[in-house]
Design a protein around this motif. Structure first.
Motif, short mmCIF file in Angstrom:
data_model
loop_
_atom_site.label_atom_id
_atom_site.label_comp_id
_atom_site.label_asym_id
_atom_site.label_seq_id
_atom_site.Cartn_x
_atom_site.Cartn_y
_atom_site.Cartn_z
N ARG A 112 -6.40 -1.62 7.26
CA ARG A 112 -6.89 -0.38 6.66
C ARG A 112 -7.53 0.53 7.70
N ASN A 113 -8.28 -0.04 8.63
CA ASN A 113 -8.90 0.75 9.69
C ASN A 113 -7.88 1.32 10.65
N MET A 114 -6.76 0.62 10.82
CA MET A 114 -5.70 1.13 11.69
C MET A 114 -5.00 2.34 11.07
N PHE A 115 -4.91 2.33 9.74
CA PHE A 115 -4.20 3.39 9.03
C PHE A 115 -5.12 3.94 7.92
N PRO A 116 -6.11 4.74 8.30
CA PRO A 116 -7.15 5.17 7.36
C PRO A 116 -6.75 6.30 6.41
N ASP A 117 -5.60 6.94 6.66
CA ASP A 117 -5.19 8.06 5.82
C ASP A 117 -4.67 7.55 4.48
N LYS A 118 -5.53 7.54 3.46
CA LYS A 118 -5.16 6.97 2.15
C LYS A 118 -4.23 7.88 1.36
N GLU A 119 -4.00 9.09 1.86
CA GLU A 119 -3.08 9.99 1.18
C GLU A 119 -1.64 9.75 1.62
N ARG A 120 -1.46 9.16 2.81
CA ARG A 120 -0.10 8.99 3.35
C ARG A 120 0.26 7.54 3.66
N ASP A 121 -0.74 6.74 3.97
CA ASP A 121 -0.49 5.34 4.32
C ASP A 121 -1.19 4.44 3.30
N PHE A 122 -0.45 3.47 2.79
CA PHE A 122 -0.96 2.64 1.70
C PHE A 122 -0.95 1.17 2.10
N VAL A 123 -2.12 0.55 2.04
CA VAL A 123 -2.26 -0.87 2.38
C VAL A 123 -2.48 -1.64 1.08
N ILE A 124 -1.57 -2.54 0.78
CA ILE A 124 -1.60 -3.29 -0.48
C ILE A 124 -1.88 -4.76 -0.19
N ASN A 125 -2.96 -5.24 -0.76
CA ASN A 125 -3.39 -6.62 -0.54
C ASN A 125 -2.81 -7.50 -1.63
N ILE A 126 -1.67 -8.16 -1.34
CA ILE A 126 -1.04 -9.02 -2.34
C ILE A 126 -1.91 -10.25 -2.58
N ASP A 127 -2.29 -10.91 -1.50
CA ASP A 127 -3.26 -12.00 -1.54
C ASP A 127 -3.81 -12.17 -0.13
N SER A 128 -4.59 -13.22 0.10
CA SER A 128 -5.25 -13.38 1.40
C SER A 128 -4.26 -13.63 2.53
N ASN A 129 -3.03 -14.01 2.20
CA ASN A 129 -2.04 -14.31 3.24
C ASN A 129 -0.93 -13.28 3.36
N ASN A 130 -0.94 -12.28 2.50
CA ASN A 130 0.17 -11.32 2.47
C ASN A 130 -0.34 -9.90 2.26
N ILE A 131 -0.02 -9.04 3.22
CA ILE A 131 -0.41 -7.63 3.17
C ILE A 131 0.85 -6.78 3.33
N VAL A 132 0.93 -5.70 2.57
CA VAL A 132 2.05 -4.76 2.70
C VAL A 132 1.49 -3.41 3.13
N LEU A 133 2.09 -2.84 4.17
CA LEU A 133 1.75 -1.49 4.62
C LEU A 133 2.94 -0.58 4.34
N ILE A 134 2.70 0.48 3.58
CA ILE A 134 3.70 1.52 3.38
C ILE A 134 3.27 2.71 4.23
N LYS A 135 4.01 2.96 5.28
CA LYS A 135 3.62 3.96 6.29
C LYS A 135 4.52 5.19 6.20
N GLU A 136 3.91 6.34 5.97
CA GLU A 136 4.69 7.58 5.97
C GLU A 136 5.11 7.93 7.40
N LEU A 137 6.36 8.33 7.56
CA LEU A 137 6.90 8.63 8.88
C LEU A 137 7.15 10.13 9.04
N ALA A 138 7.01 10.59 10.26
CA ALA A 138 7.40 11.96 10.56
C ALA A 138 8.92 12.04 10.61
N ASP A 139 9.46 13.20 10.29
CA ASP A 139 10.91 13.37 10.36
C ASP A 139 11.41 13.08 11.77
#
Length: 362
Positions: free
Chosen positions: A163-190
């Motif tokens: 979350r600290n690496m990607f703090p922009d909550k409007e464009r980058d989404f960090v989803i905590n599935i459980d303590s062993n699995n994290i998903v990062l959805i990162k918006e990309l520039a064109d």
């Protein structure tokens, strides 16, 4: 906004409770209060202790304090003036009410929860676009899905690091599935290319390793060109992990686009894989080959079926290597010096490795 909902709670409860109390956020700002607002530095001090207290109340600087549940970390606290039983009761009551409001707000307005519902396939296409409009989420922007799987835990939580690496909550989404699995959805520039995406994955790997001492695998999907493709990209990142950890054990970053024949094998029915092995090894099972023979085979493939170079790297005489290849031929019926038979054997080894690694499916 949720601050307005918190203010309504404080206004209503202030008529009932004899204590002065309020709700503050992680930035040190008092969101709502029934009396004089406390200082920012005091809020930050209380927030620091709340991170460790979890769902339990605690006493600090003359206040009874309890965190409002967040989906990942403490973002709001309830503080009540005083440290007696009445203060404790007031603190707990306000916290329960605030938690209910927070849960409703997250379900209705939180963009991360929205993205989580998309990748978990919990939304219909029509609802997806309608909700995206309500939340002002861009539909047609490219996004990359990174699946981060913890293999070896450390002492520091991985979610906060990502979350600290990607703090922009409007464009980058960090989803905590459980303590062993994290998903990062990162918006990309064109125009973001594969090299830039790989650089992001390497940045995540290096940061997690250095700050948490955790061992992780990172699955990288293909780029989702619009919000409709996010669920498919999420599944691709999972497949990259599952296939990569079988066929590319030495790698920590596993890209769906680079899985090769392993991705094809992963999609084959288990029964078909078993029939293929029975057909290939008519004379004997692959398990009859000892470790030395397997090492010889792998080195032979690494050197493009070159007998001389393989024998040199194995520090054995050429005739010894030829003898080993003859032994393999007698056991399996496949002559690895012939290109077409070598290909069949290579694929068969991968299929066997896949079946062994997925014992539940066998």
């Amino acid at each position: 906004m949720i601050s307005k909902a918190f203010d309504d709670i404080v206004t209503q409860m202030a008529e009932v409770f004899p204590k002065k109390f309020g709700i503050a956020d992680a930035s040190g700002m008092v969101v709502a209060a029934s009396g004089q607002e406390i200082l920012e530095e005091t809020v930050l001090d209380l927030m620091k202790y709340a991170q460790d207290a979890g769902n339990n109340y605690f006493i600090r600087e003359g206040y009874t304090v309890r965190a409002i549940d967040g989906s990942q970390s403490v973002e709001y606290i309830v503080y009540v003036e005083g440290t007696d039983e009445v203060s404790k009761y007031c603190c707990n009551a306000v916290t329960v009410a605030a938690n209910n409001v927070r849960q409703h707000y997250d379900e209705k307005y939180d963009k991360t929860v929205f993205m989580q519902n998309i990748i978990f396939d919990n939304m219909l296409s029509f609802d997806l676009h309608q909700k995206a409009m309500e939340l002002h989420v861009e539909v047609d922007v490219p996004r990359e899905v990174f699946y981060i799987k913890v293999l070896k835990k450390g002492e520091v939580g991985i979610y906060e690091v990502i979350r600290n690496m990607f703090p922009d909550k409007e464009r980058d989404f960090v989803i905590n599935i459980d303590s062993n699995n994290i998903v990062l959805i990162k918006e990309l520039a064109d125009g973001t290319d594969a090299a830039a995406i790989n650089a992001i994955a390497n940045q995540i790997l290096d940061t997690v390793n250095s700050e948490t001492m955790m061992s992780v695998l990172i699955g990288v999907s293909t780029v989702a060109e619009n919000i409709n493709q996010l669920n498919s990209s999420y599944k691709e990142s999972q497949v990259a992990i599952e296939v990569g950890k079988v066929f590319d054990e030495e790698k920590s970053i596993l890209n769906y686009n680079n899985l090769g024949i392993g991705r094809l094998i992963y999609q084959l029915p288990i029964k078909l894989c078993e029939l293929f092995l029975e057909e290939v090894f008519k004379k004997g099972d692959i398990t009859l080959l000892d470790n030395e023979t397997i090492l010889t085979i792998n080195k032979f493939f690494e050197n493009d079926l070159n007998v001389s170079e393989t024998s040199r790297q194995l520090f054995v005489h050429r005739n010894t290597l030829v003898y080993r290849l003859e032994k393999i031929y007698k056991l399996t019926g496949l002559d690895l010096r012939k290109f077409d038979q070598a290909i069949v054997f290579k694929v068969a080894m991968m299929v066997h490795k896949y079946l062994v690694s997925n014992t539940i499916k066998i």
